[in-house]
Design a protein around this motif. Structure first.
Motif, PDB file in Angstrom:
ATOM      1  N   PHE A 180       0.883  -1.175   0.000  1.00 51.53           N
ATOM      2  CA  PHE A 180       0.000   0.000   0.000  1.00 51.53           C
ATOM      3  C   PHE A 180       0.916   1.220   0.000  1.00 51.53           C
ATOM      4  CE2 PHE A 180      -3.182   2.770   2.441  1.00 51.53           C
ATOM      5  CZ  PHE A 180      -3.863   3.113   1.278  1.00 51.53           C
ATOM      6  N   PRO A 181       1.421   1.567  -1.200  1.00 48.08           N
ATOM      7  CA  PRO A 181       2.492   2.564  -1.300  1.00 48.08           C
ATOM      8  C   PRO A 181       2.037   3.969  -0.931  1.00 48.08           C
ATOM      9  CG  PRO A 181       1.732   1.934  -3.485  1.00 48.08           C
ATOM     10  CD  PRO A 181       1.054   1.013  -2.530  1.00 48.08           C
ATOM     11  N   GLY A 201      -1.648   6.543  -0.826  1.00 47.07           N
ATOM     12  CA  GLY A 201      -2.136   6.971   0.474  1.00 47.07           C
ATOM     13  C   GLY A 201      -1.576   6.182   1.629  1.00 47.07           C
ATOM     14  N   GLY A 202      -0.678   5.241   1.348  1.00 45.12           N
ATOM     15  CA  GLY A 202      -0.080   4.435   2.404  1.00 45.12           C
ATOM     16  C   GLY A 202       1.198   5.056   2.944  1.00 45.12           C
ATOM     17  N   THR A 259       4.914   6.297   3.292  1.00 40.67           N
ATOM     18  CA  THR A 259       5.827   6.868   2.293  1.00 40.67           C
ATOM     19  C   THR A 259       7.017   5.962   2.021  1.00 40.67           C
ATOM     20  OG1 THR A 259       6.951   8.089   4.050  1.00 40.67           O
ATOM     21  CG2 THR A 259       5.187   9.224   2.872  1.00 40.67           C
ATOM     22  N   TYR A 260       7.357   5.098   2.970  1.00 41.64           N
ATOM     23  CA  TYR A 260       8.505   4.204   2.761  1.00 41.64           C
ATOM     24  C   TYR A 260       8.127   2.945   1.987  1.00 41.64           C
ATOM     25  CZ  TYR A 260       6.591   2.664   7.300  1.00 41.64           C
ATOM     26  OH  TYR A 260       5.762   2.289   8.324  1.00 41.64           O
ATOM     27  N   ASP A 261       6.826   2.765   1.704  1.00 36.06           N
ATOM     28  CA  ASP A 261       6.402   1.701   0.787  1.00 36.06           C
ATOM     29  C   ASP A 261       6.454   2.286  -0.617  1.00 36.06           C
ATOM     30  OD1 ASP A 261       5.179  -0.216  -0.775  1.00 36.06           O
ATOM     31  OD2 ASP A 261       3.598  -0.658   0.690  1.00 36.06           O
ATOM     32  N   VAL A 262       7.483   1.914  -1.373  1.00 36.42           N
ATOM     33  CA  VAL A 262       7.711   2.518  -2.693  1.00 36.42           C
ATOM     34  C   VAL A 262       7.311   1.575  -3.815  1.00 36.42           C
ATOM     35  CG1 VAL A 262       9.537   4.026  -1.849  1.00 36.42           C
ATOM     36  CG2 VAL A 262      10.136   1.738  -2.692  1.00 36.42           C
ATOM     37  N   LEU A 266       0.782  -5.020   6.023  1.00 31.68           N
ATOM     38  CA  LEU A 266       1.302  -3.789   5.440  1.00 31.68           C
ATOM     39  C   LEU A 266       2.764  -3.589   5.839  1.00 31.68           C
ATOM     40  CD1 LEU A 266      -1.747  -1.479   6.236  1.00 31.68           C
ATOM     41  CD2 LEU A 266      -1.120  -2.393   3.986  1.00 31.68           C
ATOM     42  N   ALA A 267       3.392  -2.649   5.148  1.00 35.38           N
ATOM     43  CA  ALA A 267       4.804  -2.370   5.386  1.00 35.38           C
ATOM     44  C   ALA A 267       5.080  -2.007   6.843  1.00 35.38           C
ATOM     45  CB  ALA A 267       5.268  -1.243   4.472  1.00 35.38           C
ATOM     46  N   GLU A 268       4.133  -1.317   7.493  1.00 37.46           N
ATOM     47  CA  GLU A 268       4.341  -0.915   8.881  1.00 37.46           C
ATOM     48  C   GLU A 268       4.651  -2.116   9.783  1.00 37.46           C
ATOM     49  OE1 GLU A 268       2.037   0.153   6.785  1.00 37.46           O
ATOM     50  OE2 GLU A 268       0.991   1.954   7.512  1.00 37.46           O
TER      51      GLU A 268
END
Length: 666
Positions: free
Chosen positions: A549-550, A554-555, A557-560, A636-638
């Motif tokens: 979820f880049p 809207g996800g 910012t570190y998900d590129v 998610l990336a988090e």
């Protein structure tokens, strides 16, 4: 018999700088083939054979850790067939040093017995014996080491017939019986976290710790723990690679007081010592006239005092006709007897009784000031575990350096973590099944059978309890001491039920374990302090299997990643959308999938961080939830950040949760 492929060597999984092993000089000795192999040292050679070169599959004869090159291999098992072809493969580059204070005795054949035909006849006929690689103590066990292990043994359920004596801490222990030495070997093994070798039954369920038990050959776990050397092991080591010599040195067949501590006489022409009687340097004070370990020069294997000083107990029962009927490969002596063998001569014996071929024997109860011993150890007791990565000792900062995660990821704090091994991959379904199937046949019971999308994918749908019991099962299956118990005395191995194993119920020095939360995060960071992920600060599908979820959508910012959703390559079929272990590049420590794919169970109860610096923290002593780390295919990336923490009930099995294991460094 026709032999073939005399110069063939194959390199399998061999480091690029290594040289493939080569077979040379195939010969027939009678009906037995033998050949020499030239190989790099410190690697494992797998010797294979075939009777038909048209077949794709070769049969494995044995695996040998190369301690000497070239070395001789004798195929004593070869049947009388028209053709037999050989090849050797290099399986792994180990380069492991021998255990501290021990010397590797290379695998190979030697001629056992009295080459001069001057003995009592029990050392004949001369016969060829093949002995597998083993390690042997460089010195006779000194009194200082004896006391250290003896005192530990007494405090941990052992009893001995004799306390042992020694003229000084550096002199060999003496006045010990065969029974004492066997129990001491077990105590030394357990003290160091090794699986003991000697038991009081063939099932290997009762460790020999007390009394005078005539341990049977099949009551021994020959692949584990410290042991008395067999008579064949002792003589092979004593000869130091030299054939047909009278003593342990290769340059002469004579003996003098400059070479050994013995009683010199004029009776034998090969006793050429200018001084007679006891060795004058040590014939002081009261008996015994022992010398410090290592006073005289070693033999060509680097072993000291294989001649004189104290006589050394061996494993075997004595049989005067043993040489006529023993096994040609790793012989262990008769099944029963009245007296055990001792070898090497001693400070009060003449030159004749110090010859390498001379066989002495006493009741196993005999303990006098002339009797001592040294230990043997089977190979692979000091090897780096397969598919595991060493994480070195050191400090790291644990927690969320960006201040962007949940509050339970702070405060930042410094932890020192001791060196440990961690599996390079998450446990696969194939490995889970292999251990699980063994375990269910050995009194283990699991809450869940485990699931996996394929045998190369990580196992999932396993609870914390399942994983802890599986760790124990894997340890026992491999002959390791298990880590987890149901009491603080460590007398009841955890194999069944849902037991909340406490921190002091764990033997932290042995067996496979779930990583502590600190071990997991140190390994995940791979030496890169303050980074968001195990490789850096951004994430995409090229690096991990997670739910994208880049920032552009809207996800975070570190998900590129360029698009959102599950990773398409693995979002096929039904859930879970796991990927094969090792699909993505490893971190700088060589570890795979510490981000995404499946969460990894950790040891710790979930709790708040302290700001205090800690050493090897193991989490709260009690709790309701256990920790999992690393994120998964559905997260998610988090949740995939190195600092992110998940807390789950230990009963919870889910298609997004798996694990990997650690091993302590000996």
């Amino acid at each position: 018999m026709k032999l073939g492929l005399g110069a063939l060597g194959c390199g399998v999984w061999l480091a690029a700088h290594a040289t493939a092993p080569v077979i040379n000089h195939i010969l027939m000795i009678g009906a037995t083939p033998q050949f020499s192999i030239q190989s790099d040292l410190g690697i494992t050679n797998q010797i294979q054979f075939s009777t038909n070169l048209g077949q794709a599959n070769w049969t494995v004869l044995t695996n040998i850790v190369v301690a000497q090159s070239p070395y001789l291999f004798v195929d004593a098992s070869a049947p009388p067939v028209p053709s037999r072809f050989y090849r050797v493969a290099a399986l792994s580059q180990t380069n492991n040093p021998p255990p501290s204070g021990m010397v590797p005795i290379p695998a190979g054949s030697f001629t056992m017995g009295d080459a001069f035909s001057e003995g009592f006849g029990d050392d004949l006929p001369l016969h060829l014996v093949y002995v597998s690689l083993f390690y042997l103590d460089r010195y006779e066990v000194p009194k200082g080491l004896w006391d250290e292990v003896y005192n530990w043994g007494i405090a941990n359920g052992y009893s001995f017939d004799n306390p042992g004596s020694g003229k000084a801490a550096t002199h060999p222990v003496q006045t010990v019986s065969w029974y004492d030495c066997v129990k001491w070997c077990n105590a030394r093994s357990e003290k160091e976290g090794r699986v003991p070798a000697y038991y009081t039954n063939a099932a290997h369920t009762a460790v020999y710790r007390g009394g005078q038990t005539d341990v049977g050959n099949d009551w021994v776990n020959w692949s584990a723990g410290y042991q008395l050397p067999t008579e064949a092991q002792w003589e092979k080591a004593a000869r130091g690679g030299a054939a047909g010599r009278r003593f342990s040195w290769a340059d002469t067949d004579e003996i003098t007081h400059s070479r050994a501590n013995y009683y010199s006489t004029t009776e034998y022409t090969y006793d050429t010592s200018p001084t007679r009687g006891n060795q004058p340097t040590f014939a002081v004070g009261n008996f015994p006239y022992t010398s410090p370990a290592g006073y005289f020069a070693p033999n060509d294997y680097g072993l000291y005092d294989m001649v004189g000083n104290v006589s050394e107990w061996c494993w075997d029962w004595y049989d005067e006709s043993a040489y006529s009927s023993g096994s040609p490969t790793d012989p262990r002596g008769p099944a029963v007897g009245l007296r055990r063998v001792d070898r090497g001569g001693r400070w009060d014996r003449n030159a004749y009784l110090c010859r390498t071929a001379y066989r002495d024997h006493y009741s196993p109860t005999f303990g006098d000031n002339v009797m001592g011993f040294r230990c043997a150890l089977p190979p692979d007791q000091n090897s780096s575990p397969t598919n595991m990565v060493l994480i070195p000792v050191g400090n790291f900062t644990m927690g969320d350096t960006f201040g962007e995660g949940a509050s339970d990821e702070r405060p930042l704090h410094t932890n020192e973590v001791s060196a440990f091994y961690i599996e390079a991959f998450a446990v696969t379904k194939a490995l889970w099944d292999e251990v699980h199937n063994w375990a269910t046949n050995h009194a283990y019971r699991f809450d869940n059978p485990g699931s996996g999308k394929a045998v190369t994918h990580p196992v999932q749908a396993v609870s914390w309890y399942d994983c802890v019991k599986w760790c124990n099962a894997r340890s026992e299956k491999e002959g390791r001491v298990p880590a987890y118990y149901t009491n603080a005395a460590h007398t009841a191995v955890y194999r069944d039920g849902q037991t909340d194993v406490e921190n002091d119920w764990v033997n932290w020095s042995t067996g496979y374990q779930l990583p502590t939360e600190a071990q997991w995060e140190k390994a995940a960071r791979g030496g890169l302090g303050g980074q968001r992920f195990t490789w850096g600060n951004t994430i995409s599908w090229s690096q991990a299997n997670y739910y994208a979820f880049p920032g552009a959508a809207g996800g975070s910012t570190y998900d590129v990643n360029s698009t959102s959703g599950y990773l398409p390559a693995f979002a096929v079929g039904g859930y879970p959308y796991t990927s094969p272990v090792g699909f993505f590049a490893p971190n700088s420590a060589g570890l795979y999938d510490l981000v995404g794919n499946v969460w990894g169970w950790c040891w710790d109860w979930y709790g708040a961080y302290s700001s205090d610096s800690q050493t090897d923290p193991r989490g709260p002593v009690a709790g309701s939830y256990r920790v999992a780390r690393g994120g998964s295919w559905s997260d998610l990336a988090e949740s995939c950040r190195s600092a992110a923490r998940l807390n789950l009930l230990p009963t919870y099995p889910d298609g997004s949760v798996g694990f990997r294991v650690v091993l302590p460094v000996p």
